[in-house]
Scaffold this motif. Structure first.
Motif, mmCIF file in Angstrom:
data_model
loop_
_atom_site.group_PDB
_atom_site.id
_atom_site.type_symbol
_atom_site.label_atom_id
_atom_site.label_comp_id
_atom_site.label_asym_id
_atom_site.label_seq_id
_atom_site.Cartn_x
_atom_site.Cartn_y
_atom_site.Cartn_z
ATOM 1 N N THR A 153 0.857 -1.181 0.000
ATOM 2 C CA THR A 153 0.000 0.000 0.000
ATOM 3 C C THR A 153 0.892 1.229 0.000
ATOM 4 O OG1 THR A 153 -0.139 0.104 2.406
ATOM 5 C CG2 THR A 153 -1.846 -1.154 1.274
ATOM 6 N N TYR A 154 0.345 2.319 -0.465
ATOM 7 C CA TYR A 154 1.052 3.595 -0.374
ATOM 8 C C TYR A 154 0.019 4.676 -0.126
ATOM 9 C CZ TYR A 154 -0.456 4.954 -5.066
ATOM 10 O OH TYR A 154 -1.216 5.295 -6.150
ATOM 11 N N VAL A 155 0.490 5.773 0.430
ATOM 12 C CA VAL A 155 -0.394 6.906 0.685
ATOM 13 C C VAL A 155 -0.181 7.899 -0.441
ATOM 14 C CG1 VAL A 155 -0.984 8.764 2.270
ATOM 15 C CG2 VAL A 155 -0.311 6.535 3.157
ATOM 16 N N GLY A 156 -1.276 8.235 -1.092
ATOM 17 C CA GLY A 156 -1.209 9.180 -2.209
ATOM 18 C C GLY A 156 -1.028 10.597 -1.712
ATOM 19 N N ARG A 157 -1.887 11.452 -2.122
ATOM 20 C CA ARG A 157 -1.822 12.850 -1.723
ATOM 21 C C ARG A 157 -1.997 13.002 -0.219
ATOM 22 N NH1 ARG A 157 -5.192 15.722 -6.568
ATOM 23 N NH2 ARG A 157 -3.867 14.902 -8.206
ATOM 24 N N VAL A 200 -3.624 3.502 -0.533
ATOM 25 C CA VAL A 200 -4.042 2.852 -1.770
ATOM 26 C C VAL A 200 -3.470 1.437 -1.764
ATOM 27 C CG1 VAL A 200 -3.918 2.930 -4.295
ATOM 28 C CG2 VAL A 200 -4.045 5.069 -2.981
ATOM 29 N N ARG A 201 -4.342 0.455 -1.896
ATOM 30 C CA ARG A 201 -3.912 -0.945 -1.926
ATOM 31 C C ARG A 201 -3.590 -1.335 -3.365
ATOM 32 N NH1 ARG A 201 -5.953 -3.545 2.970
ATOM 33 N NH2 ARG A 201 -5.826 -5.530 1.883
ATOM 34 N N MET A 202 -2.412 -1.851 -3.564
ATOM 35 C CA MET A 202 -1.963 -2.252 -4.894
ATOM 36 C C MET A 202 -2.003 -3.777 -5.011
ATOM 37 S SD MET A 202 -1.411 0.611 -6.334
ATOM 38 C CE MET A 202 -0.522 0.143 -7.808
ATOM 39 N N PRO A 203 -2.085 -4.293 -6.236
ATOM 40 C CA PRO A 203 -2.186 -5.747 -6.417
ATOM 41 C C PRO A 203 -0.825 -6.461 -6.382
ATOM 42 C CG PRO A 203 -2.313 -4.691 -8.543
ATOM 43 C CD PRO A 203 -2.252 -3.583 -7.508
ATOM 44 N N TYR A 204 0.027 -6.041 -5.466
ATOM 45 C CA TYR A 204 1.363 -6.634 -5.323
ATOM 46 C C TYR A 204 1.573 -7.018 -3.869
ATOM 47 C CZ TYR A 204 2.210 -5.005 -10.014
ATOM 48 O OH TYR A 204 2.110 -4.821 -11.355
#
Length: 105
Positions: free
Chosen positions: A63-67, A73-77
Motif C-alpha cells: 500500500t502507499y499513501v497518495g496525496r 491505496v492498496r496495490m495488487p502486489y
C-alpha cells in the motif's frame, strides 16, 4: 537489489526483463509485468484468485499513501513469503502464481 539477484529469483519461471520505473523496477515475463522492486523489496502480482494464498503464507499487500491526507491505496502486489528465499522450488511456485495473475489482468 541488483538485476542479477532479481533474475536469479525468477529462474524457475524463465527469463525476465527488468525496467526502471517510479524509483524502482518493473519485472516482466513475456511482456507482462509480474513484479515490482520497491525499496530493495520484490513484490509479486496477485489477484482475487491468488491474493488469499499470499496472505495465508504471511505475505503483506503493498500500500502507499497518495496525496496528503488521503487514504492508503492498496496495490495488487504482495511481499514474497519468507520460506521462498531459502528454497528455489518454493520461490518458483510464487513467481508462477504472479505470472498467472499477470496473464489474467
Amino acid at each position: 537489489m541488483d538485476n542479477d539477484a532479481i533474475e536469479e529469483m525468477f529462474e524457475g519461471l524463465g527469463p525476465v526483463t527488468i525496467r526502471r520505473m517510479f524509483g524502482g523496477k518493473g519485472i516482466y515475463h513475456h511482456g507482462r509485468i509480474l513484479a515490482l522492486e520497491v525499496d530493495d523489496e520484490i513484490l509479486l502480482k496477485a489477484d482475487g484468485e491468488t491474493a488469499p494464498a499470499f496472505e495465508e503464507a504471511g505475505g503483506r499487500q503493498w500500500t502507499y499513501v497518495g496525496r496528503k491526507g488521503s487514504k492508503p491505496v492498496r496495490m495488487p502486489y504482495w511481499s514474497i513469503p519468507e520460506d521462498a528465499y531459502d528454497d528455489p522450488d518454493i520461490m518458483a511456485k510464487w513467481v508462477r502464481l504472479a505470472y498467472e495473475a499477470a496473464l489474467r489482468a
